[in-house]
Write a protein that holds these residues in place. Structure first.
Motif, PDB file in Angstrom:
ATOM      1  N   ALA A  65       1.132  -1.333   0.010  1.00  0.00           N
ATOM      2  CA  ALA A  65      -0.005   0.121   0.048  1.00  0.00           C
ATOM      3  C   ALA A  65       0.712   1.178   0.281  1.00  0.00           C
ATOM      4  O   ALA A  65       0.520   2.288  -0.617  1.00  0.00           O
ATOM      5  N   GLY A  66       1.917   1.268   0.599  1.00  0.00           N
ATOM      6  CA  GLY A  66       3.007   2.549   0.636  1.00  0.00           C
ATOM      7  C   GLY A  66       3.645   2.636  -0.508  1.00  0.00           C
ATOM      8  O   GLY A  66       3.895   3.634  -1.017  1.00  0.00           O
ATOM      9  N   LEU A  67       3.814   1.367  -1.264  1.00  0.00           N
ATOM     10  CA  LEU A  67       4.639   1.623  -2.440  1.00  0.00           C
ATOM     11  C   LEU A  67       3.459   2.129  -3.547  1.00  0.00           C
ATOM     12  O   LEU A  67       4.022   2.880  -4.647  1.00  0.00           O
ATOM     13  N   THR A 107      -6.097   3.494   2.199  1.00  0.00           N
ATOM     14  CA  THR A 107      -5.357   3.063   3.074  1.00  0.00           C
ATOM     15  C   THR A 107      -5.607   3.240   4.462  1.00  0.00           C
ATOM     16  O   THR A 107      -5.456   2.336   5.324  1.00  0.00           O
ATOM     17  N   GLY A 108      -6.158   4.632   4.502  1.00  0.00           N
ATOM     18  CA  GLY A 108      -6.773   4.734   5.899  1.00  0.00           C
ATOM     19  C   GLY A 108      -7.735   3.832   6.289  1.00  0.00           C
ATOM     20  O   GLY A 108      -7.881   3.448   7.478  1.00  0.00           O
ATOM     21  N   MET A 109      -8.730   3.494   5.462  1.00  0.00           N
ATOM     22  CA  MET A 109      -9.907   2.499   5.851  1.00  0.00           C
ATOM     23  C   MET A 109      -9.488   1.261   6.048  1.00  0.00           C
ATOM     24  O   MET A 109     -10.011   0.588   6.778  1.00  0.00           O
ATOM     25  N   VAL A 117     -15.813   0.289   2.984  1.00  0.00           N
ATOM     26  CA  VAL A 117     -15.400   1.439   2.206  1.00  0.00           C
ATOM     27  C   VAL A 117     -14.172   0.870   1.359  1.00  0.00           C
ATOM     28  O   VAL A 117     -13.951   1.167   0.260  1.00  0.00           O
ATOM     29  N   HIS A 118     -13.174   0.038   2.341  1.00  0.00           N
ATOM     30  CA  HIS A 118     -11.859  -0.148   1.622  1.00  0.00           C
ATOM     31  C   HIS A 118     -12.139  -1.241   0.398  1.00  0.00           C
ATOM     32  O   HIS A 118     -11.189  -0.922  -0.700  1.00  0.00           O
ATOM     33  N   VAL A 119     -12.968  -1.969   0.381  1.00  0.00           N
ATOM     34  CA  VAL A 119     -13.064  -3.065  -0.657  1.00  0.00           C
ATOM     35  C   VAL A 119     -13.623  -2.266  -1.971  1.00  0.00           C
ATOM     36  O   VAL A 119     -13.016  -2.433  -2.954  1.00  0.00           O
TER      37      VAL A 119
END
Length: 154
Positions: A65-67, A107-109, A117-119
């Protein structure tokens, strides 16, 4: 005879590539967008590995996720170069900025465990990036943005 060489017109552009259109800047954006797309498409794969019982894949999903966000920042820079010096169209930079915002929320979710929300947001991010990459390899991406005609404001 030497004056004929000096007066010769420039070489014609290859078919499908308009004169003065983005070339090197488009290839830079294509390369960066492909890397970004690979990282983005890897996220649901890593999530699936985690959900299948390999719990160590969650750490890899988090690292990736950071990448993804880092690649999006680089893509935004490449999109700006494509737009201004490269005379490419402006909407890829706008879409990339929106992707950066969405990936931050994504990323926050994920860290908050808000999968409702994330999916779906992840699906939207993957779809948007893949569609952008497909467009970047189509002929329309090679066309320079139109210039205002004489008498029109920029």
């Amino acid at each position: 005879m030497p004056s004929a060489v000096l007066a010769a017109s420039p070489r014609p552009s290859p078919p499908g590539a308009p004169a003065g259109g983005p070339r090197a800047t488009l290839w830079l954006l294509r390369l960066v967008a492909l890397v970004h797309a690979g990282l983005v498409v890897g996220q649901p794969v890593l999530a699936g590995i985690y959900l299948s019982g390999r719990f160590d894949a969650l750490a890899t999903h988090s690292l990736n996720a950071g990448l993804v966000i880092l690649a999006c920042m680089v893509q935004f820079g490449a999109a700006l170069v494509y737009v201004w010096p490269g005379r490419g169209r402006g909407w890829p930079a706008l879409v990339t900025a929106m992707l950066f915002f969405a990936e931050g929320i994504q990323t926050g979710m994920g860290y908050a465990g808000k999968l409702a929300v994330h999916v779906p947001l992840g699906v939207a991010v993957v779809t948007t990036q893949v569609v952008l990459v497909v467009w970047l390899f189509r002929a329309g991406a090679r066309r320079p943005r139109s210039r205002p005609k004489a008498g029109e404001q920029a």
